[in-house]
Design a protein around this motif. Structure first.
Motif, PDB file in Angstrom:
ATOM      1  N   UNK A   1       0.798  -1.383  -0.341  1.00 51.52           N
ATOM      2  CA  UNK A   1       0.186  -0.019  -0.369  1.00 51.52           C
ATOM      3  C   UNK A   1       0.930   1.370  -0.265  1.00 51.52           C
ATOM      4  N   UNK A   2       2.396   1.020   0.501  1.00 54.80           N
ATOM      5  CA  UNK A   2       3.055   2.014   0.508  1.00 54.80           C
ATOM      6  C   UNK A   2       3.711   2.530  -0.153  1.00 54.80           C
ATOM      7  N   UNK A   3       4.707   1.598  -1.643  1.00 55.30           N
ATOM      8  CA  UNK A   3       5.439   2.003  -2.058  1.00 55.30           C
ATOM      9  C   UNK A   3       5.059   3.115  -3.565  1.00 55.30           C
ATOM     10  N   UNK A   4       6.174   3.923  -3.761  1.00 58.04           N
ATOM     11  CA  UNK A   4       5.812   4.985  -4.615  1.00 58.04           C
ATOM     12  C   UNK A   4       6.422   5.053  -5.806  1.00 58.04           C
ATOM     13  N   UNK A   5       7.594   4.463  -5.604  1.00 59.12           N
ATOM     14  CA  UNK A   5       8.823   4.965  -6.724  1.00 59.12           C
ATOM     15  C   UNK A   5       9.878   3.323  -6.124  1.00 59.12           C
ATOM     16  N   UNK A   6       9.932   2.658  -7.791  1.00 60.97           N
ATOM     17  CA  UNK A   6      10.335   1.580  -7.296  1.00 60.97           C
ATOM     18  C   UNK A   6      11.591   1.901  -9.031  1.00 60.97           C
ATOM     19  N   UNK A   7      13.128   1.313  -8.742  1.00 64.21           N
ATOM     20  CA  UNK A   7      13.848   1.335  -9.753  1.00 64.21           C
ATOM     21  C   UNK A   7      14.620   0.016  -9.607  1.00 64.21           C
ATOM     22  N   UNK A   8      14.647  -0.382 -10.686  1.00 63.90           N
ATOM     23  CA  UNK A   8      15.506  -1.438 -10.277  1.00 63.90           C
ATOM     24  C   UNK A   8      16.553  -1.743 -12.119  1.00 63.90           C
ATOM     25  N   UNK A   9      18.085  -2.271 -11.216  1.00 63.18           N
ATOM     26  CA  UNK A   9      18.606  -1.890 -12.259  1.00 63.18           C
ATOM     27  C   UNK A   9      19.671  -3.019 -12.280  1.00 63.18           C
ATOM     28  N   UNK A  10      19.825  -3.881 -13.519  1.00 56.44           N
ATOM     29  CA  UNK A  10      21.152  -4.927 -13.428  1.00 56.44           C
ATOM     30  C   UNK A  10      20.323  -6.642 -12.724  1.00 56.44           C
ATOM     31  N   UNK A  11      18.681  -6.555 -13.357  1.00 55.74           N
ATOM     32  CA  UNK A  11      17.472  -7.453 -12.702  1.00 55.74           C
ATOM     33  C   UNK A  11      17.214  -8.513 -13.691  1.00 55.74           C
TER      34      UNK A  11
ATOM     35  N   UNK B   1      13.111   0.884 -15.181  1.00 49.22           N
ATOM     36  CA  UNK B   1      14.055   0.151 -15.217  1.00 49.22           C
ATOM     37  C   UNK B   1      15.310   0.181 -16.168  1.00 49.22           C
ATOM     38  N   UNK B   2      16.152  -0.425 -15.478  1.00 51.25           N
ATOM     39  CA  UNK B   2      17.601   0.003 -16.477  1.00 51.25           C
ATOM     40  C   UNK B   2      18.374  -0.977 -16.817  1.00 51.25           C
ATOM     41  N   UNK B   3      18.721  -1.739 -18.230  1.00 54.21           N
ATOM     42  CA  UNK B   3      19.952  -2.687 -18.044  1.00 54.21           C
ATOM     43  C   UNK B   3      18.897  -3.921 -16.956  1.00 54.21           C
ATOM     44  N   UNK B   4      17.911  -3.660 -17.756  1.00 53.81           N
ATOM     45  CA  UNK B   4      16.823  -5.554 -17.022  1.00 53.81           C
ATOM     46  C   UNK B   4      16.562  -6.321 -18.325  1.00 53.81           C
ATOM     47  N   UNK B   5      16.647  -7.740 -17.420  1.00 49.48           N
ATOM     48  CA  UNK B   5      15.863  -8.437 -18.916  1.00 49.48           C
ATOM     49  C   UNK B   5      14.291  -8.942 -18.233  1.00 49.48           C
TER      50      UNK B   5
ATOM     51  N   UNK C   1      17.485  -2.776 -21.665  1.00 47.96           N
ATOM     52  CA  UNK C   1      16.879  -3.303 -21.424  1.00 47.96           C
ATOM     53  C   UNK C   1      16.348  -4.912 -22.438  1.00 47.96           C
ATOM     54  N   UNK C   2      16.435  -5.915 -21.956  1.00 50.27           N
ATOM     55  CA  UNK C   2      15.683  -6.514 -23.422  1.00 50.27           C
ATOM     56  C   UNK C   2      14.738  -7.489 -23.127  1.00 50.27           C
TER      57      UNK C   2
END
Length: 195
Positions: free
Chosen positions: A91-101, A121-125, A145-146
């Protein structure tokens, strides 16, 4: 509010310490904190091995359970760290940044994250991702990303690409993508787009 920042600031790959070096420390920190709420959690690490993957996944789900508002996981390594294919529920997550996952389909179903407004999403598969969906998302950036190499068939046996469903999107950036570029479905009133 309280934040947990781990690893090296900036994106120089040589500065990202291996996951191994920090596993014990992070586990201990999280256990000591218990379930008390986290405002931000920012984890930036480098080299990992197969036996590090469950630990990193534990950190992700633990941070989510601690009502984290802003979460960053950045892995700078030549292979992708695979996140468990479970939907995020927060209920709380407002910002999600993922790199290399590496993320699969269920993880990018944000129907149980009503506060999520910013996804990067940066450099994600995303080779197995059929849909990226969020009613609340306002800013989406997917770079270097791929995506899947081949069309999926949906329930009606119609071939289609990965679909982005985000009716409240305001800004969209798709840049440097490999394979089939996703298609946009009801992206509302996008004001700013870079594709």
């Amino acid at each position: 509010g309280p934040g947990l920042h781990l690893g090296w600031p900036g994106d120089e790959e040589q500065a990202s310490p291996p996951v191994k070096e920090h596993r014990e420390l992070v586990d201990r920190l999280l256990l000591l904190r218990g379930g008390s709420p986290l405002d931000t959690c920012d984890i930036r690490l480098g080299e990992f091995q197969d036996d590090d993957v469950p630990g990193v996944n534990f950190w992700v789900w633990h941070a989510i359970s601690c009502k984290v508002r802003q979460f960053t996981l950045s892995i700078h390594w030549h292979s992708y760290l695979k996140l468990d294919d479970l939907p995020l529920v927060s209920q709380h997550l407002s910002r999600l940044e993922l790199c290399g996952v590496w993320v699969d389909n269920s993880f990018l179903d944000f129907s149980s994250c009503p506060a999520l407004e910013y996804l990067e999403l940066l450099q994600c598969t995303l080779l197995m991702v059929k849909n990226i969906s969020s009613d609340s998302l306002k800013h989406l950036s997917i770079t270097e990303s791929r995506f899947p190499q081949f069309m999926f068939t949906d329930v009606l046996q119609t071939p289609r690409r990965t679909c982005i469903y985000a009716p409240n999107l305001v800004s969209l950036r798709l840049d440097g993508l490999e394979n089939l570029t996703p298609m946009l479905d009801s992206t509302g009133s996008v004001v700013e787009a870079f594709v």
